[in-house]
Write an enzyme that holds these catalytic residues in place. Structure first.
Site, short mmCIF file in Angstrom:
data_model
loop_
_atom_site.label_atom_id
_atom_site.label_comp_id
_atom_site.label_asym_id
_atom_site.label_seq_id
_atom_site.Cartn_x
_atom_site.Cartn_y
_atom_site.Cartn_z
N VAL A 120 3.85 -3.29 -6.26
CA VAL A 120 3.99 -4.71 -6.52
C VAL A 120 3.17 -5.02 -7.77
O VAL A 120 2.08 -4.48 -7.95
CB VAL A 120 3.50 -5.56 -5.33
N CYS A 121 3.72 -5.86 -8.63
CA CYS A 121 3.02 -6.31 -9.82
C CYS A 121 2.63 -5.10 -10.69
O CYS A 121 3.41 -4.16 -10.83
CB CYS A 121 1.81 -7.15 -9.40
N THR A 122 1.42 -5.10 -11.25
CA THR A 122 1.02 -4.02 -12.14
C THR A 122 0.65 -2.74 -11.40
O THR A 122 0.26 -1.75 -12.02
CB THR A 122 -0.17 -4.45 -13.02
#
Length: 227
Positions: A98-100
């Site tokens: 998720v995300c970075t």
């Protein structure tokens, strides 16, 4: 269903707790928060999370998930973390982020040749790790699943739950969480936010992660030398 989330200092807690709340409602689910040690881990929200397992004691997951946050640069530079991810990915059914957190998977060499997404502000870096950047909220490519920035983790969790347990069960999870988003503002992407809001975010990054680009590049260079 064993679900292991990587826990590292200065993680964005919602990257982890959002999808964890969703995936914990899969049939027979067990969620582990896996840290390098058993010490409490600070999040970027100002409160810590406590690992339930370490690299040495964690079980073999069906789902491996890496959240993001400003702390990803440290995770990308920690060889013990990358080694654990590589080893665990050999056994996991699903390798996700998720995300970075996608960039941590990338630094471990786990996204080369896979379509992937990440937070909009770091999206351009996916290609440096051999991934194929896709600007979508959730991206599936074989057993790799990546979610966009922060709140996309809930969408990611529901989409993955549907693949595993069926759409009816995912809809049941959505209802049980009353996930019926109706944001009071339409400023959740750089295309919709005002220039002043975007500039404010960029100043935040400059303050807390001024060396982020250089450290991303160094991680990409290390991966290239390793391969």
């Amino acid at each position: 269903m064993q679900i292991s989330f990587l826990l590292f200092p200065h993680v964005t807690q919602l990257d982890l707790t959002g999808p964890a709340q969703v995936l914990s409602r899969l049939p027979d689910a067990k969620v582990e928060l896996v840290g390098k040690t058993s010490d409490a881990v600070p999040t970027d929200a100002g409160f810590p999370l406590l690992p339930t397992a370490t690299f040495d004691t964690a079980g073999t997951p069906d789902i491996l998930c890496v959240p993001g946050g400003f702390g990803v640069t440290g995770a990308m530079e920690d060889e013990a973390t990358l080694a654990w991810l590589r080893h665990t990915a050999e056994q996991a059914q699903w390798i996700t982020s998720v995300c970075t957190g996608a960039l941590v998977l990338g630094a471990a060499g786990l996204l080369r040749g896979y379509r992937a997404t990440t937070h909009w502000a770091s999206h351009e870096w996916l290609a440096a790790f051999g991934a194929i950047p896709v600007k979508e909220r959730v991206v599936f490519d074989r057993n790799r699943v990546t979610g966009g920035g922060v709140t996309a983790g809930i969408d990611f969790g529901l989409a993955l739950a549907a693949r595993i347990a069926g759409e009816d069960h995912a809809r049941f999870i959505q209802l049980s969480l009353e996930y019926d988003p109706a944001p009071p503002f339409d400023a959740g992407s750089p295309d919709k936010a005002s220039s002043a809001t975007l500039e404010r975010y960029q100043k935040l990054v400059a303050r807390f992660a001024s060396d982020r680009a250089a450290r991303y590049q160094a991680a990409a260079d290390r991966l290239q030398r390793r391969e």
